[in-house]
Design a protein around this motif. Sequence first.
Motif, mmCIF file in Angstrom:
data_model
loop_
_atom_site.group_PDB
_atom_site.id
_atom_site.type_symbol
_atom_site.label_atom_id
_atom_site.label_comp_id
_atom_site.label_asym_id
_atom_site.label_seq_id
_atom_site.Cartn_x
_atom_site.Cartn_y
_atom_site.Cartn_z
ATOM 1 N N SER A 20 0.652 -1.018 0.626
ATOM 2 C CA SER A 20 0.009 -0.198 -0.159
ATOM 3 C C SER A 20 1.003 1.161 0.177
ATOM 4 O O SER A 20 0.608 2.034 -0.998
ATOM 5 N N SER A 21 2.043 1.119 0.535
ATOM 6 C CA SER A 21 2.549 2.455 0.753
ATOM 7 C C SER A 21 3.568 3.158 -0.914
ATOM 8 O O SER A 21 3.652 4.420 -1.284
ATOM 9 N N VAL A 22 3.227 1.927 -1.811
ATOM 10 C CA VAL A 22 4.253 2.269 -2.923
ATOM 11 C C VAL A 22 3.076 2.879 -3.357
ATOM 12 O O VAL A 22 3.378 3.966 -4.771
ATOM 13 N N LEU A 23 1.353 3.000 -3.326
ATOM 14 C CA LEU A 23 0.343 3.385 -4.047
ATOM 15 C C LEU A 23 0.425 4.589 -3.326
ATOM 16 O O LEU A 23 -0.118 5.479 -3.338
ATOM 17 N N ILE A 24 0.674 5.037 -1.901
ATOM 18 C CA ILE A 24 -0.114 6.236 -1.371
ATOM 19 C C ILE A 24 1.073 7.065 -0.537
ATOM 20 O O ILE A 24 0.970 8.444 -0.852
ATOM 21 N N PHE A 25 2.594 6.577 -0.900
ATOM 22 C CA PHE A 25 3.396 7.030 -0.226
ATOM 23 C C PHE A 25 4.712 6.983 -1.645
ATOM 24 O O PHE A 25 4.619 8.913 -1.882
ATOM 25 N N HIS A 26 5.121 6.861 -2.182
ATOM 26 C CA HIS A 26 6.168 5.902 -3.053
ATOM 27 C C HIS A 26 5.387 7.096 -4.265
ATOM 28 O O HIS A 26 5.974 7.854 -5.240
ATOM 29 N N GLN A 27 4.876 6.650 -5.056
ATOM 30 C CA GLN A 27 3.887 7.289 -6.611
ATOM 31 C C GLN A 27 3.699 8.955 -6.475
ATOM 32 O O GLN A 27 3.599 8.676 -6.861
ATOM 33 N N PRO A 28 2.637 9.301 -5.183
ATOM 34 C CA PRO A 28 2.797 11.245 -4.503
ATOM 35 C C PRO A 28 4.391 11.030 -5.016
ATOM 36 O O PRO A 28 3.894 12.448 -5.757
ATOM 37 N N MET A 29 5.059 11.264 -3.964
ATOM 38 C CA MET A 29 6.230 11.456 -3.945
ATOM 39 C C MET A 29 6.953 11.510 -5.262
ATOM 40 O O MET A 29 7.321 12.677 -5.888
ATOM 41 N N LEU A 30 7.000 10.931 -6.509
ATOM 42 C CA LEU A 30 7.353 10.521 -7.655
ATOM 43 C C LEU A 30 6.559 11.963 -8.354
ATOM 44 O O LEU A 30 7.016 12.473 -9.265
ATOM 45 N N ILE A 31 4.855 12.087 -8.423
ATOM 46 C CA ILE A 31 4.205 12.678 -8.573
ATOM 47 C C ILE A 31 5.246 14.164 -8.188
ATOM 48 O O ILE A 31 4.935 15.144 -9.369
ATOM 49 N N ILE A 32 5.639 14.450 -6.982
ATOM 50 C CA ILE A 32 5.706 15.393 -6.301
ATOM 51 C C ILE A 32 7.194 15.686 -7.234
ATOM 52 O O ILE A 32 7.846 17.160 -7.757
ATOM 53 N N LEU A 33 8.113 15.143 -7.116
ATOM 54 C CA LEU A 33 9.573 15.447 -8.151
ATOM 55 C C LEU A 33 9.743 15.526 -9.542
ATOM 56 O O LEU A 33 10.306 16.046 -9.932
ATOM 57 N N LYS A 34 8.584 15.336 -10.312
ATOM 58 C CA LYS A 34 8.139 15.230 -11.785
ATOM 59 C C LYS A 34 7.331 16.751 -11.540
ATOM 60 O O LYS A 34 8.324 17.110 -12.251
ATOM 61 N N ALA A 35 6.957 17.383 -10.486
ATOM 62 C CA ALA A 35 6.077 18.542 -10.798
ATOM 63 C C ALA A 35 7.378 19.362 -10.257
ATOM 64 O O ALA A 35 7.136 20.883 -11.134
ATOM 65 N N ILE A 36 8.417 19.133 -9.679
ATOM 66 C CA ILE A 36 9.697 20.202 -9.488
ATOM 67 C C ILE A 36 11.023 19.626 -10.147
ATOM 68 O O ILE A 36 11.592 20.402 -10.869
ATOM 69 N N SER A 37 10.160 19.033 -11.388
ATOM 70 C CA SER A 37 11.343 18.504 -12.635
ATOM 71 C C SER A 37 13.184 17.971 -11.846
ATOM 72 O O SER A 37 13.938 18.491 -12.290
ATOM 73 N N LEU A 38 12.842 17.600 -10.989
ATOM 74 C CA LEU A 38 13.870 16.874 -10.124
ATOM 75 C C LEU A 38 14.370 15.551 -11.072
ATOM 76 O O LEU A 38 15.167 14.780 -10.996
ATOM 77 N N ALA A 39 13.168 14.785 -10.695
ATOM 78 C CA ALA A 39 12.884 12.704 -11.267
ATOM 79 C C ALA A 39 13.360 13.275 -13.358
ATOM 80 O O ALA A 39 12.735 13.904 -13.803
ATOM 81 N N PRO A 40 13.352 11.580 -13.340
ATOM 82 C CA PRO A 40 14.637 11.614 -14.837
ATOM 83 C C PRO A 40 13.096 11.705 -15.092
ATOM 84 O O PRO A 40 11.979 10.770 -14.898
#
Length: 166
Positions: A20-40
Amino acid sequence: MNRINNSVLLMAIAFVAGFSSVLIFHQPMLIILKAISLAPEKLNPYAMGLTNPLGVPRLFSLAFWGGIWGLVLALSVTWTRNWGYWLSGLIIGSLGPSLVNWFIVLPLKGEPIAGSWAPPGVATALIINGAWGLGTVILCRFLGKNFRISSKKSVAARAEREKNNR
């Protein structure tokens, strides 16, 4: 027998928490990092592309492995208390999956170790996996407390039934 049942239940809780943590914490954090252009660029949140060799959607593969890592994490933090519990979840969650991905998974896929140590990739891995680890211990604590409360209620209810049956 009750001790075995509790151990199995706690491992199930750890798996569900990690999944569940992948769905609730991991992936939303990736969304945030994509939004600030940090994620590849190649990383996409909630990706449903099929993985090799089994053809499982990437999100479900990540969630399954999150569950497996949840078992590892739960066993790793059982000896910690107070802030150590939360900090261990964050640190072990951040480093464990990241190191395995960098040094085992990526080379098996024919990619360079740690993605050639590109800073955005390294930072993204540590941050999203840290969010996963912290989320997993939060969910383990929440689900575990609910289990203890419900089992206390069921023990009390059973004792009351036995008292009434006499």
